[in-house]
Design a protein around this motif. Structure first.
Motif, PDB file in Angstrom:
ATOM      1  N   LYS A  94       5.975  11.925   2.739  1.00  0.00           N
ATOM      2  CA  LYS A  94       5.778  10.606   2.128  1.00  0.00           C
ATOM      3  C   LYS A  94       7.145  10.063   1.700  1.00  0.00           C
ATOM      4  O   LYS A  94       7.883  10.748   0.986  1.00  0.00           O
ATOM      5  CB  LYS A  94       4.868  10.694   0.901  1.00  0.00           C
ATOM      6  CG  LYS A  94       3.576  11.479   1.119  1.00  0.00           C
ATOM      7  CD  LYS A  94       2.659  10.816   2.117  1.00  0.00           C
ATOM      8  CE  LYS A  94       1.342  11.585   2.233  1.00  0.00           C
ATOM      9  NZ  LYS A  94       0.468  11.018   3.297  1.00  0.00           N
ATOM     10  N   TRP A  96       9.346   7.410  -0.373  1.00  0.00           N
ATOM     11  CA  TRP A  96       9.300   6.484  -1.494  1.00  0.00           C
ATOM     12  C   TRP A  96      10.716   6.015  -1.838  1.00  0.00           C
ATOM     13  O   TRP A  96      11.684   6.747  -1.650  1.00  0.00           O
ATOM     14  CB  TRP A  96       8.682   7.157  -2.722  1.00  0.00           C
ATOM     15  CG  TRP A  96       7.194   7.227  -2.638  1.00  0.00           C
ATOM     16  CD1 TRP A  96       6.433   8.182  -2.025  1.00  0.00           C
ATOM     17  CD2 TRP A  96       6.272   6.270  -3.173  1.00  0.00           C
ATOM     18  NE1 TRP A  96       5.091   7.889  -2.149  1.00  0.00           N
ATOM     19  CE2 TRP A  96       4.960   6.721  -2.846  1.00  0.00           C
ATOM     20  CE3 TRP A  96       6.417   5.076  -3.885  1.00  0.00           C
ATOM     21  CZ2 TRP A  96       3.819   6.013  -3.228  1.00  0.00           C
ATOM     22  CZ3 TRP A  96       5.282   4.386  -4.267  1.00  0.00           C
ATOM     23  CH2 TRP A  96       3.995   4.851  -3.940  1.00  0.00           C
ATOM     24  N   THR A 117       5.887   4.779   2.310  1.00  0.00           N
ATOM     25  CA  THR A 117       4.596   4.884   1.640  1.00  0.00           C
ATOM     26  C   THR A 117       4.518   3.864   0.514  1.00  0.00           C
ATOM     27  O   THR A 117       3.481   3.244   0.290  1.00  0.00           O
ATOM     28  CB  THR A 117       4.386   6.296   1.074  1.00  0.00           C
ATOM     29  OG1 THR A 117       4.580   7.242   2.116  1.00  0.00           O
ATOM     30  CG2 THR A 117       2.982   6.441   0.504  1.00  0.00           C
ATOM     31  N   LEU A 131       2.815   8.563 -10.564  1.00  0.00           N
ATOM     32  CA  LEU A 131       2.749   8.855  -9.130  1.00  0.00           C
ATOM     33  C   LEU A 131       2.442  10.336  -8.891  1.00  0.00           C
ATOM     34  O   LEU A 131       1.632  10.694  -8.017  1.00  0.00           O
ATOM     35  CB  LEU A 131       4.073   8.466  -8.466  1.00  0.00           C
ATOM     36  CG  LEU A 131       4.092   8.461  -6.936  1.00  0.00           C
ATOM     37  CD1 LEU A 131       3.140   7.407  -6.389  1.00  0.00           C
ATOM     38  CD2 LEU A 131       5.510   8.199  -6.429  1.00  0.00           C
ATOM     39  N   TYR A 134      -1.129  10.942  -9.563  1.00  0.00           N
ATOM     40  CA  TYR A 134      -1.951  10.419  -8.468  1.00  0.00           C
ATOM     41  C   TYR A 134      -2.032  11.432  -7.327  1.00  0.00           C
ATOM     42  O   TYR A 134      -3.117  11.731  -6.804  1.00  0.00           O
ATOM     43  CB  TYR A 134      -1.366   9.097  -7.961  1.00  0.00           C
ATOM     44  CG  TYR A 134      -1.909   8.685  -6.607  1.00  0.00           C
ATOM     45  CD1 TYR A 134      -3.164   8.094  -6.489  1.00  0.00           C
ATOM     46  CD2 TYR A 134      -1.166   8.911  -5.451  1.00  0.00           C
ATOM     47  CE1 TYR A 134      -3.671   7.735  -5.251  1.00  0.00           C
ATOM     48  CE2 TYR A 134      -1.655   8.556  -4.208  1.00  0.00           C
ATOM     49  CZ  TYR A 134      -2.909   7.971  -4.103  1.00  0.00           C
ATOM     50  OH  TYR A 134      -3.414   7.623  -2.869  1.00  0.00           O
ATOM     51  N   TYR A 135      -0.883  11.997  -6.946  1.00  0.00           N
ATOM     52  CA  TYR A 135      -0.857  12.908  -5.804  1.00  0.00           C
ATOM     53  C   TYR A 135      -1.475  14.267  -6.125  1.00  0.00           C
ATOM     54  O   TYR A 135      -2.185  14.852  -5.303  1.00  0.00           O
ATOM     55  CB  TYR A 135       0.576  13.110  -5.308  1.00  0.00           C
ATOM     56  CG  TYR A 135       1.033  12.035  -4.343  1.00  0.00           C
ATOM     57  CD1 TYR A 135       0.474  11.934  -3.073  1.00  0.00           C
ATOM     58  CD2 TYR A 135       2.014  11.117  -4.705  1.00  0.00           C
ATOM     59  CE1 TYR A 135       0.886  10.944  -2.185  1.00  0.00           C
ATOM     60  CE2 TYR A 135       2.437  10.140  -3.827  1.00  0.00           C
ATOM     61  CZ  TYR A 135       1.860  10.050  -2.562  1.00  0.00           C
ATOM     62  OH  TYR A 135       2.264   9.066  -1.683  1.00  0.00           O
ATOM     63  N   HIS A 138      -5.154  13.334  -8.258  1.00  0.00           N
ATOM     64  CA  HIS A 138      -5.985  12.252  -7.704  1.00  0.00           C
ATOM     65  C   HIS A 138      -6.433  11.287  -8.796  1.00  0.00           C
ATOM     66  O   HIS A 138      -7.578  10.825  -8.815  1.00  0.00           O
ATOM     67  CB  HIS A 138      -7.196  12.831  -6.961  1.00  0.00           C
ATOM     68  CG  HIS A 138      -6.835  13.876  -5.949  1.00  0.00           C
ATOM     69  ND1 HIS A 138      -6.166  13.560  -4.782  1.00  0.00           N
ATOM     70  CD2 HIS A 138      -6.998  15.215  -5.932  1.00  0.00           C
ATOM     71  CE1 HIS A 138      -5.951  14.663  -4.092  1.00  0.00           C
ATOM     72  NE2 HIS A 138      -6.428  15.687  -4.766  1.00  0.00           N
ATOM     73  N   LEU A 142      -3.776   4.197  -5.848  1.00  0.00           N
ATOM     74  CA  LEU A 142      -2.340   3.970  -5.691  1.00  0.00           C
ATOM     75  C   LEU A 142      -1.937   2.529  -5.978  1.00  0.00           C
ATOM     76  O   LEU A 142      -1.006   2.263  -6.745  1.00  0.00           O
ATOM     77  CB  LEU A 142      -1.900   4.370  -4.282  1.00  0.00           C
ATOM     78  CG  LEU A 142      -0.407   4.311  -4.002  1.00  0.00           C
ATOM     79  CD1 LEU A 142       0.355   5.241  -4.943  1.00  0.00           C
ATOM     80  CD2 LEU A 142      -0.106   4.674  -2.547  1.00  0.00           C
ATOM     81  N   GLN A 143      -2.655   1.578  -5.364  1.00  0.00           N
ATOM     82  CA  GLN A 143      -2.247   0.175  -5.514  1.00  0.00           C
ATOM     83  C   GLN A 143      -2.505  -0.380  -6.908  1.00  0.00           C
ATOM     84  O   GLN A 143      -2.076  -1.489  -7.229  1.00  0.00           O
ATOM     85  CB  GLN A 143      -2.931  -0.708  -4.461  1.00  0.00           C
ATOM     86  CG  GLN A 143      -4.457  -0.757  -4.557  1.00  0.00           C
ATOM     87  CD  GLN A 143      -5.106   0.230  -3.610  1.00  0.00           C
ATOM     88  OE1 GLN A 143      -4.550   1.296  -3.370  1.00  0.00           O
ATOM     89  NE2 GLN A 143      -6.259  -0.126  -3.067  1.00  0.00           N
ATOM     90  N   ILE A 148       4.115   0.075  -9.068  1.00  0.00           N
ATOM     91  CA  ILE A 148       4.045   0.547  -7.675  1.00  0.00           C
ATOM     92  C   ILE A 148       3.760  -0.630  -6.746  1.00  0.00           C
ATOM     93  O   ILE A 148       2.849  -1.431  -6.998  1.00  0.00           O
ATOM     94  CB  ILE A 148       2.929   1.599  -7.498  1.00  0.00           C
ATOM     95  CG1 ILE A 148       3.300   2.902  -8.191  1.00  0.00           C
ATOM     96  CG2 ILE A 148       2.624   1.831  -6.022  1.00  0.00           C
ATOM     97  CD1 ILE A 148       4.406   3.666  -7.528  1.00  0.00           C
ATOM     98  N   CYS A 150       2.792  -0.934  -2.758  1.00  0.00           N
ATOM     99  CA  CYS A 150       2.454  -0.213  -1.528  1.00  0.00           C
ATOM    100  C   CYS A 150       1.809  -1.196  -0.558  1.00  0.00           C
ATOM    101  O   CYS A 150       1.646  -2.376  -0.873  1.00  0.00           O
ATOM    102  CB  CYS A 150       1.530   0.965  -1.837  1.00  0.00           C
ATOM    103  SG  CYS A 150      -0.035   0.500  -2.608  1.00  0.00           S
TER     104      CYS A 150
END
Length: 581
Positions: A94, A96, A117, A131, A134-135, A138, A142-143, A148, A150
């Protein structure tokens, strides 16, 4: 998931470091308390002088799950090159981005670089932490994450961070920064709105709690680091904050560490001047952005500055003889033509800074100047550093002339190797700007811009140039250059332009023998023989008392002893004494 996140900084030089990636990692290490064991954070620093293939190979060997680049104007080209190649060898990684170069127009960048990404915009510490959550957990969509951008959209701007929550990035890690500049911030934001600067966007100044600042400064002082560069945009915009830090450094000075500050000189107060006056020579250095003395130009870029007070403050600090002052000019501002810039140059030159930086306007992404460019006819480079090519007032020919003058200022003024020669030479010209203009033309005519003279030969070049302006003063300029040269270096071989040595060798030997028996000048050479003293110092005869800025020729020579063991903490010039032989 057992994958690593690689935070990547690509610096302009090895001596620089990237505090942004260290801060992101430190923030995540401190506040991601439930971080899974598989969430491994690593840092990677390179320089723009390394080959693309070497950087690419090193990133590949680390096999990151996420590769996040810190982006600035100096590294953006090489970052883009890496982004083109990385998907070929690490297709699942990914990619960034973050940093000032990508925090504006991020949506357009995502369209241009579909391999990305996403992009973190603005301050990164809290966004990076979100972030990771999130990864690895979960959490959220993301948006929808603040800060952020994306492909799916923009989560909206994130509120400014509490600067007191930002961890100190150097504790237990100083070995990583050996022989490198350490950067430190005691505040974020700037109260001013200069159109060329990204700091104008964040007008709220947030001060770090002074108790934290004290403990962090103590860390630098205890470890006797060589230099700490404050990255506060206008360090003295809050009087008491600046006053406390300067007082603290003065009271706890370790005799070694130098601290660099960027200030607005016209905001200095009498209380601050009183502290500055009493500092150890070399304890601090000041960078002062003048940019222009053309009030119309300053108004056009939203820069508020009391020029007369600035001149007064710079003169006061210079009189203390303990602080290095670096003054900045910017060529290419609205309403500043070639002649007006020459006037600004002369005004700043008259302030006699230790260093005068002649810079060129850079139209940074997201800065107000980007919006004003069309209005002012400012045409600038498409690629970083987005430097001005011409304006409604300054043509490209003039920009090229100023580039050559800039090089002369760097070689002859900012090197501080000609501090006695230049003040005499400038008197042969209508103004300092015209002298550097003529020197640039002399370099051009003799091909020196193509075949650059070695550092030692620049003395000869300056002598030839001086003689072209005032041939009848050749003997004076020879002695001025000789004095400047021996102030810096104890030469093993005598330069060709110097006059022949006239000191009697027996008298020289007698002088050194007396210094061994009863030291009068050379008291720090305990245990040295007279022969060793003669090799470690230098004695030169002069018919002009150039060290006194006097150009009246003497009837008999005066002798100057140069002591290289004792040097100025401010200029690094050797101590010197007028002696009798």
């Amino acid at each position: 998931m057992n994958q690593k996140v690689l935070l990547i900084g690509i610096n302009a030089k090895y001596i620089h470091s990237n505090p942004a990636i260290y801060s992101l990692k430190a923030y995540a290490d401190k506040y991601y308390q439930n971080r899974p064991a598989g969430c491994e954070l690593e840092l990677a620093e390179y320089t723009i002088n390394q080959s693309l293939s070497d950087i690419l190979a090193n990133i590949y060997q680390r096999k990151p799950y996420i590769a996040a680049f810190s982006c600035y104007i100096w590294n953006w080209n090489i970052v883009q090159d890496l982004l083109s190649e990385l998907p070929k060898i690490l297709p699942d990684t990914k990619l960034w981005l973050g940093g000032p170069e990508v925090s504006f127009h991020a949506d357009k960048l995502l369209q241009k670089l579909p391999q990305l990404t996403g992009i973190m915009v603005g301050e990164g510490e809290e966004t990076f932490l979100a972030l990771l959550e999130y990864y690895w957990e979960h959490q959220g969509i993301l948006q929808n994450i603040k800060g952020i951008v994306c492909k799916e959209g923009f989560g909206g701007a994130r509120a400014l961070a509490d600067i007191n929550k930002i961890p100190f990035i150097y504790e237990q890690k100083l070995a990583v920064f050996d022989n490198r500049i350490l950067y430190y911030e005691s505040q974020r934001g700037c109260p001013f709105q200069c159109a060329y600067c990204l700091s104008s966007i964040d007008k709220k100044v947030r001060l770090r709690d002074i108790s934290l600042v004290k403990s962090e400064l103590d860390y630098f002082l205890a470890h006797k680091v060589s230099q700490v560069k404050f990255i506060d945009r206008t360090f003295n915009c809050h009087e008491n904050h600046a006053l406390f830090i300067w007082n603290y450094l003065n009271e706890h000075d370790n005799g070694i560490t130098n601290f660099h500050f960027e200030i607005a000189a016209d905001l200095l107060t009498d209380r601050q001047l009183a502290v500055l006056k009493n500092m150890r020579p070399g304890l601090i250095q000041l960078e002062i952005g003048v940019q222009s003395t053309n009030e119309t130009a300053l108004k056009a870029i939203n820069r508020r500055m009391d020029i007369r007070k600035l001149q007064k403050m710079v003169a006061a600090i210079r009189s203390f003889n303990n602080i290095h002052q670096h003054l900045d000019l910017i060529a290419g501002l609205p309403y500043e033509d070639y002649r007006s810039f020459g006037k600004s140059f002369d005004d700043v030159y008259e302030m006699a800074p230790n260093e005068l930086q002649l810079g060129f306007l850079k139209v940074l992404k997201g800065s107000p100047m980007e919006q004003y460019a069309e209005k002012y006819g400012i045409v600038y480079g498409t690629n970083p550093p987005y430097e001005v090519l011409y304006t409604n007032w300054l043509c490209y020919d003039d920009v090229l002339k100023l580039k050559k003058i800039e090089e002369m200022v760097e070689l002859y003024y900012n090197s501080n190797q000609f501090v006695h020669t230049l003040p005499v030479l400038v008197q042969e010209f209508a103004s300092p700007f015209q002298m550097y203009e003529a020197l640039a033309a002399y370099y051009d005519a003799n091909g020196y811009f193509v075949n650059a003279p070695a550092r030692s030969y620049r003395y000869q070049v300056l002598l030839d140039f001086a003689c072209s302006a005032a041939a009848d003063k050749k003997a004076l300029f020879i002695e001025l250059l000789t004095f400047d040269l021996y102030l810096r270096e104890n030469l093993k071989s005598r330069p060709e332009f110097c006059m022949e040595e006239i000191a009697d060798k027996k008298k020289l030997r007698c002088f050194y023998e007396k210094e061994v028996e009863t030291p009068h000048y050379l008291k720090d050479y305990h245990g040295c023989t007279s022969v060793q003293l003669s090799r470690m110092t230098h004695i030169e005869a002069f018919f002009y008392p150039v060290w006194k800025d006097c150009t009246q020729k003497l009837e008999t020579p005066a002798y100057i002893l140069f002591d290289y063991k004792n040097r100025s903490a401010l200029t690094h010039d050797a101590a010197f004494y007028e002696i009798l032989l």
